[in-house]
Design a protein around this motif. Structure first.
Motif, PDB file in Angstrom:
ATOM      1  N   UNK A 130       0.819  -1.223   0.000  1.00 13.78           N
ATOM      2  CA  UNK A 130       0.000   0.000   0.000  1.00 13.78           C
ATOM      3  C   UNK A 130       0.847   1.265   0.000  1.00 13.78           C
ATOM      4  N   UNK A 131       1.947   1.233   0.724  1.00 16.34           N
ATOM      5  CA  UNK A 131       2.821   2.402   0.820  1.00 16.34           C
ATOM      6  C   UNK A 131       3.425   2.734  -0.547  1.00 16.34           C
ATOM      7  N   UNK A 132       3.878   1.721  -1.263  1.00 15.65           N
ATOM      8  CA  UNK A 132       4.473   1.939  -2.587  1.00 15.65           C
ATOM      9  C   UNK A 132       3.418   2.434  -3.573  1.00 15.65           C
ATOM     10  N   UNK A 133       2.233   1.845  -3.518  1.00 18.43           N
ATOM     11  CA  UNK A 133       1.151   2.259  -4.404  1.00 18.43           C
ATOM     12  C   UNK A 133       0.767   3.718  -4.137  1.00 18.43           C
ATOM     13  N   UNK A 134       0.715   4.096  -2.873  1.00 13.73           N
ATOM     14  CA  UNK A 134       0.382   5.477  -2.511  1.00 13.73           C
ATOM     15  C   UNK A 134       1.453   6.442  -3.004  1.00 13.73           C
ATOM     16  N   UNK A 135       2.716   6.029  -2.925  1.00 15.45           N
ATOM     17  CA  UNK A 135       3.819   6.861  -3.387  1.00 15.45           C
ATOM     18  C   UNK A 135       3.715   7.117  -4.897  1.00 15.45           C
ATOM     19  N   UNK A 136       3.432   6.076  -5.646  1.00 12.69           N
ATOM     20  CA  UNK A 136       3.282   6.213  -7.109  1.00 12.69           C
ATOM     21  C   UNK A 136       2.078   7.091  -7.424  1.00 12.69           C
ATOM     22  N   UNK A 137       0.975   6.887  -6.725  1.00 13.25           N
ATOM     23  CA  UNK A 137      -0.234   7.690  -6.942  1.00 13.25           C
ATOM     24  C   UNK A 137       0.040   9.163  -6.652  1.00 13.25           C
ATOM     25  N   UNK A 138       0.776   9.442  -5.578  1.00 16.71           N
ATOM     26  CA  UNK A 138       1.104  10.825  -5.211  1.00 16.71           C
ATOM     27  C   UNK A 138       1.988  11.484  -6.282  1.00 16.71           C
ATOM     28  N   UNK A 139       2.953  10.725  -6.811  1.00 12.81           N
ATOM     29  CA  UNK A 139       3.821  11.264  -7.869  1.00 12.81           C
ATOM     30  C   UNK A 139       3.016  11.538  -9.140  1.00 12.81           C
ATOM     31  N   UNK A 140       2.098  10.642  -9.471  1.00 15.91           N
ATOM     32  CA  UNK A 140       1.237  10.866 -10.650  1.00 15.91           C
ATOM     33  C   UNK A 140       0.394  12.123 -10.467  1.00 15.91           C
ATOM     34  N   UNK A 141      -0.189  12.268  -9.286  1.00 18.77           N
ATOM     35  CA  UNK A 141      -1.028  13.455  -9.017  1.00 18.77           C
ATOM     36  C   UNK A 141      -0.212  14.743  -9.121  1.00 18.77           C
ATOM     37  N   UNK A 157       5.054   8.586 -18.111  1.00 20.44           N
ATOM     38  CA  UNK A 157       6.241   9.388 -17.845  1.00 20.44           C
ATOM     39  C   UNK A 157       7.085   8.740 -16.739  1.00 20.44           C
ATOM     40  N   UNK A 158       6.432   8.319 -15.659  1.00 24.17           N
ATOM     41  CA  UNK A 158       7.147   7.641 -14.573  1.00 24.17           C
ATOM     42  C   UNK A 158       7.799   6.349 -15.066  1.00 24.17           C
ATOM     43  N   UNK A 159       7.052   5.605 -15.881  1.00 26.15           N
ATOM     44  CA  UNK A 159       7.605   4.353 -16.429  1.00 26.15           C
ATOM     45  C   UNK A 159       8.837   4.623 -17.280  1.00 26.15           C
ATOM     46  N   UNK A 160       8.749   5.613 -18.170  1.00 21.94           N
ATOM     47  CA  UNK A 160       9.871   5.917 -19.062  1.00 21.94           C
ATOM     48  C   UNK A 160      11.087   6.378 -18.266  1.00 21.94           C
ATOM     49  N   UNK A 161      10.869   7.254 -17.306  1.00 19.56           N
ATOM     50  CA  UNK A 161      11.988   7.712 -16.472  1.00 19.56           C
ATOM     51  C   UNK A 161      12.599   6.541 -15.705  1.00 19.56           C
ATOM     52  N   UNK A 162      11.755   5.655 -15.252  1.00 21.28           N
ATOM     53  CA  UNK A 162      12.221   4.472 -14.528  1.00 21.28           C
ATOM     54  C   UNK A 162      13.114   3.601 -15.414  1.00 21.28           C
ATOM     55  N   UNK A 163      12.661   3.374 -16.635  1.00 21.76           N
ATOM     56  CA  UNK A 163      13.459   2.549 -17.562  1.00 21.76           C
ATOM     57  C   UNK A 163      14.743   3.251 -17.970  1.00 21.76           C
ATOM     58  N   UNK A 164      14.649   4.554 -18.235  1.00 17.68           N
ATOM     59  CA  UNK A 164      15.833   5.307 -18.662  1.00 17.68           C
ATOM     60  C   UNK A 164      16.906   5.354 -17.577  1.00 17.68           C
ATOM     61  N   UNK A 165      16.477   5.421 -16.321  1.00 14.33           N
ATOM     62  CA  UNK A 165      17.450   5.529 -15.237  1.00 14.33           C
ATOM     63  C   UNK A 165      17.755   4.183 -14.578  1.00 14.33           C
ATOM     64  N   UNK A 166      17.152   3.121 -15.083  1.00 15.29           N
ATOM     65  CA  UNK A 166      17.354   1.767 -14.529  1.00 15.29           C
ATOM     66  C   UNK A 166      17.048   1.698 -13.038  1.00 15.29           C
ATOM     67  N   UNK A 167      15.951   2.342 -12.672  1.00 10.68           N
ATOM     68  CA  UNK A 167      15.486   2.287 -11.285  1.00 10.68           C
ATOM     69  C   UNK A 167      14.063   1.746 -11.277  1.00 10.68           C
ATOM     70  N   UNK A 168      13.602   1.362 -10.112  1.00  6.56           N
ATOM     71  CA  UNK A 168      12.234   0.856 -10.019  1.00  6.56           C
ATOM     72  C   UNK A 168      11.254   2.007 -10.132  1.00  6.56           C
ATOM     73  N   UNK A 169      10.019   1.686 -10.403  1.00  6.44           N
ATOM     74  CA  UNK A 169       8.981   2.704 -10.520  1.00  6.44           C
ATOM     75  C   UNK A 169       8.802   3.443  -9.192  1.00  6.44           C
ATOM     76  N   UNK A 170       8.935   2.726  -8.099  1.00  5.10           N
ATOM     77  CA  UNK A 170       8.797   3.337  -6.769  1.00  5.10           C
ATOM     78  C   UNK A 170       9.929   4.334  -6.529  1.00  5.10           C
ATOM     79  N   UNK A 171      11.156   3.960  -6.877  1.00  4.42           N
ATOM     80  CA  UNK A 171      12.293   4.876  -6.705  1.00  4.42           C
ATOM     81  C   UNK A 171      12.129   6.124  -7.568  1.00  4.42           C
ATOM     82  N   UNK A 172      11.632   5.931  -8.784  1.00  2.00           N
ATOM     83  CA  UNK A 172      11.410   7.063  -9.680  1.00  2.00           C
ATOM     84  C   UNK A 172      10.347   7.990  -9.105  1.00  2.00           C
ATOM     85  N   UNK A 173       9.280   7.419  -8.578  1.00  2.00           N
ATOM     86  CA  UNK A 173       8.236   8.242  -7.953  1.00  2.00           C
ATOM     87  C   UNK A 173       8.801   9.034  -6.783  1.00  2.00           C
ATOM     88  N   UNK A 174       9.674   8.407  -5.990  1.00  2.00           N
ATOM     89  CA  UNK A 174      10.301   9.118  -4.877  1.00  2.00           C
ATOM     90  C   UNK A 174      11.152  10.278  -5.375  1.00  2.00           C
TER      91      UNK A 174
END
Length: 181
Positions: A130-141, A157-174
């Protein structure tokens, strides 16, 4: 590498089977004469193959099979008469006496099944808490409000940045939240 244990009541027989499998390119992790030894060796493993005789020093093959975690397969080596008891219980059987190539082919088939299951498990997306999902939702908002994006655009956008930087979606949202706050 697939974890494989040979479990037979006579240690000499188990070592002989191990020798055959080693010569044919398999990795044998252990040789045991009792079910308790098998269970102690597989502690912490997620999958593997147990090559087993009908009766071990402390239990029958069926008792050992019932104690195995879900990722483990069992190859029962027994007489044809004994194998009639193990029909329809997800145990692969090899009747004794057997030919070496029958043993090698059967173990090879079982190894392929374990490898296939591993690949399938890796392809399955990891569940987010739930914490990770909330973090991604907050970044999207945040992206939607600041950049006039739709929810799908913000997620892409979050997905692309995540792939480009080789980080997880949660890390990118953070990172996005840290940059804009």
């Amino acid at each position: 590498m697939i974890n494989m244990i040979i479990a037979l009541p006579k240690i000499e027989d188990a070592r002989g089977i191990r020798s055959i499998l080693l010569k044919n390119g398999f990795h044998v992790t252990g040789v045991c004469t009792s079910g308790a030894q098998v269970l102690s060796q597989i502690d912490g493993w997620s999958d593997g193959i147990i090559v087993c005789g009908y009766k071990l020093g402390d239990m029958m093959y069926s008792e050992l099979h019932d104690c195995l975690p879900p990722g483990f397969d069992m190859l029962l080596m027994a007489s044809q008469r004994a194998m009639n008891d193990c029909l329809d219980n997800n145990i692969v059987c090899l009747s004794m006496p057997f030919k070496v190539h029958d043993l090698v082919d059967t173990v090879s088939m079982m190894s392929c099944a374990v490898t296939r299951r591993r690949r399938k498990a890796k392809q399955k997306p990891r569940e987010r808490n739930e914490e990770e999902t909330a973090l991604i939702r907050e970044a999207k908002e945040l992206l939607m409000n600041r950049n006039n994006m739709t929810e799908e655009e913000a997620y892409r956008y979050l997905q692309k940045c995540s792939m480009d930087s080789s980080t997880s979606l949660v890390e990118t949202a953070q990172m996005v939240l840290t940059m804009f706050q």
